[in-house]
Design a protein around this motif. Structure first.
Motif, PDB file in Angstrom:
ATOM      1  N   ALA A  67      31.997  36.292  46.728  1.00 50.70           N
ATOM      2  CA  ALA A  67      32.383  35.376  47.596  1.00 50.70           C
ATOM      3  C   ALA A  67      32.852  34.272  47.496  1.00 50.70           C
ATOM      4  CB  ALA A  67      31.764  35.039  48.806  1.00 50.70           C
ATOM      5  N   GLN A  68      31.435  32.991  46.617  1.00 48.12           N
ATOM      6  CA  GLN A  68      32.208  31.967  45.932  1.00 48.12           C
ATOM      7  C   GLN A  68      33.360  31.822  45.024  1.00 48.12           C
ATOM      8  OE1 GLN A  68      28.494  30.531  44.215  1.00 48.12           O
ATOM      9  NE2 GLN A  68      29.399  28.230  44.558  1.00 48.12           N
ATOM     10  N   ALA A  69      33.020  32.896  44.229  1.00 48.99           N
ATOM     11  CA  ALA A  69      34.049  33.078  42.960  1.00 48.99           C
ATOM     12  C   ALA A  69      35.117  33.630  43.697  1.00 48.99           C
ATOM     13  CB  ALA A  69      33.297  34.232  42.324  1.00 48.99           C
ATOM     14  N   PRO A  78      46.907  30.935  43.880  1.00 46.96           N
ATOM     15  CA  PRO A  78      46.552  31.490  45.433  1.00 46.96           C
ATOM     16  C   PRO A  78      47.845  32.685  45.560  1.00 46.96           C
ATOM     17  CG  PRO A  78      47.739  29.311  45.587  1.00 46.96           C
ATOM     18  CD  PRO A  78      47.264  29.388  43.906  1.00 46.96           C
ATOM     19  N   HIS A  79      48.550  32.740  44.839  1.00 47.96           N
ATOM     20  CA  HIS A  79      49.093  34.020  44.428  1.00 47.96           C
ATOM     21  C   HIS A  79      48.040  35.224  44.462  1.00 47.96           C
ATOM     22  CE1 HIS A  79      52.795  31.968  44.862  1.00 47.96           C
ATOM     23  NE2 HIS A  79      52.368  31.127  43.245  1.00 47.96           N
ATOM     24  N   ALA A  80      47.168  35.449  43.580  1.00 46.53           N
ATOM     25  CA  ALA A  80      45.820  36.252  43.457  1.00 46.53           C
ATOM     26  C   ALA A  80      45.250  36.690  44.579  1.00 46.53           C
ATOM     27  CB  ALA A  80      45.452  36.607  42.057  1.00 46.53           C
ATOM     28  N   ALA A  81      45.630  35.573  45.570  1.00 46.11           N
ATOM     29  CA  ALA A  81      44.440  35.974  46.921  1.00 46.11           C
ATOM     30  C   ALA A  81      44.448  36.975  47.318  1.00 46.11           C
ATOM     31  CB  ALA A  81      44.780  34.459  47.488  1.00 46.11           C
ATOM     32  N   GLY A  82      45.286  37.589  47.575  1.00 45.19           N
ATOM     33  CA  GLY A  82      45.091  39.237  47.925  1.00 45.19           C
ATOM     34  C   GLY A  82      44.222  39.869  47.050  1.00 45.19           C
ATOM     35  N   HIS A  86      40.603  41.818  47.722  1.00 39.88           N
ATOM     36  CA  HIS A  86      40.945  44.047  47.643  1.00 39.88           C
ATOM     37  C   HIS A  86      39.090  43.798  46.142  1.00 39.88           C
ATOM     38  CE1 HIS A  86      41.241  47.559  47.536  1.00 39.88           C
ATOM     39  NE2 HIS A  86      41.328  47.993  46.024  1.00 39.88           N
ATOM     40  N   ILE A  87      39.427  43.154  45.148  1.00 37.65           N
ATOM     41  CA  ILE A  87      38.024  43.149  44.643  1.00 37.65           C
ATOM     42  C   ILE A  87      36.662  42.722  44.556  1.00 37.65           C
ATOM     43  CG2 ILE A  87      37.479  42.728  42.046  1.00 37.65           C
ATOM     44  CD1 ILE A  87      40.079  42.574  40.974  1.00 37.65           C
ATOM     45  N   ALA A  88      37.011  41.413  45.911  1.00 35.58           N
ATOM     46  CA  ALA A  88      35.550  41.670  46.127  1.00 35.58           C
ATOM     47  C   ALA A  88      35.219  42.300  47.181  1.00 35.58           C
ATOM     48  CB  ALA A  88      35.705  39.903  46.652  1.00 35.58           C
ATOM     49  N   ASN A  89      36.131  42.763  48.447  1.00 31.27           N
ATOM     50  CA  ASN A  89      35.924  43.615  49.229  1.00 31.27           C
ATOM     51  C   ASN A  89      35.456  45.376  49.031  1.00 31.27           C
ATOM     52  OD1 ASN A  89      36.863  42.148  51.383  1.00 31.27           O
ATOM     53  ND2 ASN A  89      38.488  43.262  51.571  1.00 31.27           N
ATOM     54  N   ALA A  90      36.055  45.318  47.008  1.00 26.76           N
ATOM     55  CA  ALA A  90      35.156  46.934  46.618  1.00 26.76           C
ATOM     56  C   ALA A  90      33.677  46.696  46.668  1.00 26.76           C
ATOM     57  CB  ALA A  90      36.550  47.170  45.852  1.00 26.76           C
ATOM     58  N   HIS A  91      33.520  45.451  45.806  1.00 23.90           N
ATOM     59  CA  HIS A  91      32.564  44.785  45.478  1.00 23.90           C
ATOM     60  C   HIS A  91      31.447  44.946  46.596  1.00 23.90           C
ATOM     61  CE1 HIS A  91      29.142  41.695  44.336  1.00 23.90           C
ATOM     62  NE2 HIS A  91      29.577  42.503  43.612  1.00 23.90           N
ATOM     63  N   THR A  92      31.443  44.594  47.594  1.00 24.39           N
ATOM     64  CA  THR A  92      30.844  44.760  48.613  1.00 24.39           C
ATOM     65  C   THR A  92      30.263  45.711  48.690  1.00 24.39           C
ATOM     66  OG1 THR A  92      32.033  42.128  49.472  1.00 24.39           O
ATOM     67  CG2 THR A  92      30.656  43.491  51.107  1.00 24.39           C
ATOM     68  N   MET A  93      31.779  46.870  49.103  1.00 25.89           N
ATOM     69  CA  MET A  93      31.124  48.043  49.893  1.00 25.89           C
ATOM     70  C   MET A  93      30.515  48.854  48.443  1.00 25.89           C
ATOM     71  SD  MET A  93      32.875  48.080  52.478  1.00 25.89           S
ATOM     72  CE  MET A  93      33.079  49.654  52.594  1.00 25.89           C
ATOM     73  N   VAL A  94      31.017  48.493  47.806  1.00 25.29           N
ATOM     74  CA  VAL A  94      29.408  49.683  46.613  1.00 25.29           C
ATOM     75  C   VAL A  94      28.333  49.166  46.550  1.00 25.29           C
ATOM     76  CG1 VAL A  94      29.168  49.499  43.941  1.00 25.29           C
ATOM     77  CG2 VAL A  94      31.573  50.030  44.389  1.00 25.29           C
ATOM     78  N   LEU A  95      27.654  47.491  47.165  1.00 24.77           N
ATOM     79  CA  LEU A  95      26.813  47.438  46.593  1.00 24.77           C
ATOM     80  C   LEU A  95      26.550  47.335  48.137  1.00 24.77           C
ATOM     81  CD1 LEU A  95      27.056  43.167  45.623  1.00 24.77           C
ATOM     82  CD2 LEU A  95      25.869  45.817  44.233  1.00 24.77           C
ATOM     83  N   ALA A  96      27.310  47.551  49.125  1.00 23.93           N
ATOM     84  CA  ALA A  96      26.216  47.861  50.345  1.00 23.93           C
ATOM     85  C   ALA A  96      25.862  49.697  50.390  1.00 23.93           C
ATOM     86  CB  ALA A  96      27.568  48.274  51.121  1.00 23.93           C
ATOM     87  N   GLY A  97      26.413  50.541  49.311  1.00 20.55           N
ATOM     88  CA  GLY A  97      26.437  52.184  49.748  1.00 20.55           C
ATOM     89  C   GLY A  97      25.316  52.097  48.378  1.00 20.55           C
ATOM     90  N   GLU A  98      25.143  51.444  47.385  1.00 20.11           N
ATOM     91  CA  GLU A  98      23.847  51.081  46.536  1.00 20.11           C
ATOM     92  C   GLU A  98      22.851  50.816  47.540  1.00 20.11           C
ATOM     93  OE1 GLU A  98      23.363  52.022  43.291  1.00 20.11           O
ATOM     94  OE2 GLU A  98      25.247  52.928  43.500  1.00 20.11           O
ATOM     95  N   VAL A  99      22.794  50.226  48.178  1.00 19.56           N
ATOM     96  CA  VAL A  99      22.117  49.833  49.380  1.00 19.56           C
ATOM     97  C   VAL A  99      21.604  50.726  49.990  1.00 19.56           C
ATOM     98  CG1 VAL A  99      21.143  48.805  51.664  1.00 19.56           C
ATOM     99  CG2 VAL A  99      21.703  47.203  49.288  1.00 19.56           C
TER     100      VAL A  99
END
Length: 108
Positions: A67-69, A78-82, A86-99
């Motif tokens: 999230a900090q990165a 700013p043009h790459a924010a979306g 998306h990549i940050a959300n995917a990372h979070t979902m993978v970690l939640a799945g691993e837990v």
């Protein structure tokens, strides 16, 4: 001394006191065994929770770093924010799945 009776050797018939003593011994032994089983189950459960705490804590640290990165990169580009989001959300979902997967794999 007239009350003393000679020992006649352990015959086949046991006294009521010795039967009661054996019954009490079985009850006490069973209670001790049940207590040991409960204490062992507590230790196993504590170890499972400690392992899950470690995995969850590490996952939350990873999400915080991403999230900090994400914030820094979105501010820089700013043009790459979306896409970054998306990549940050995917990372979070993978970690939640691993837990969740880790907790299911822990032995009972």
């Amino acid at each position: 001394m007239s009350q003393l009776q000679p020992y006649t050797g352990g015959g086949a018939v046991s006294s009521p006191l010795s039967r009661q003593g054996r019954a009490i011994g079985r009850i006490v032994g069973g209670a001790e065994l049940a207590t040991v089983r409960v204490v062992a189950a507590v230790h196993v459960q504590q170890a499972r929770l400690d392992a899950l705490d470690q995995v969850t804590s590490r996952a939350m640290q990873g999400v915080a770093l991403v999230a900090q990165a994400e914030a820094q990169l979105a501010e820089a580009v700013p043009h790459a924010a979306g896409r970054i989001r998306h990549i940050a959300n995917a990372h979070t979902m993978v970690l939640a799945g691993e837990v969740a997967s880790f907790s299911r794999r822990l032995p009972s």
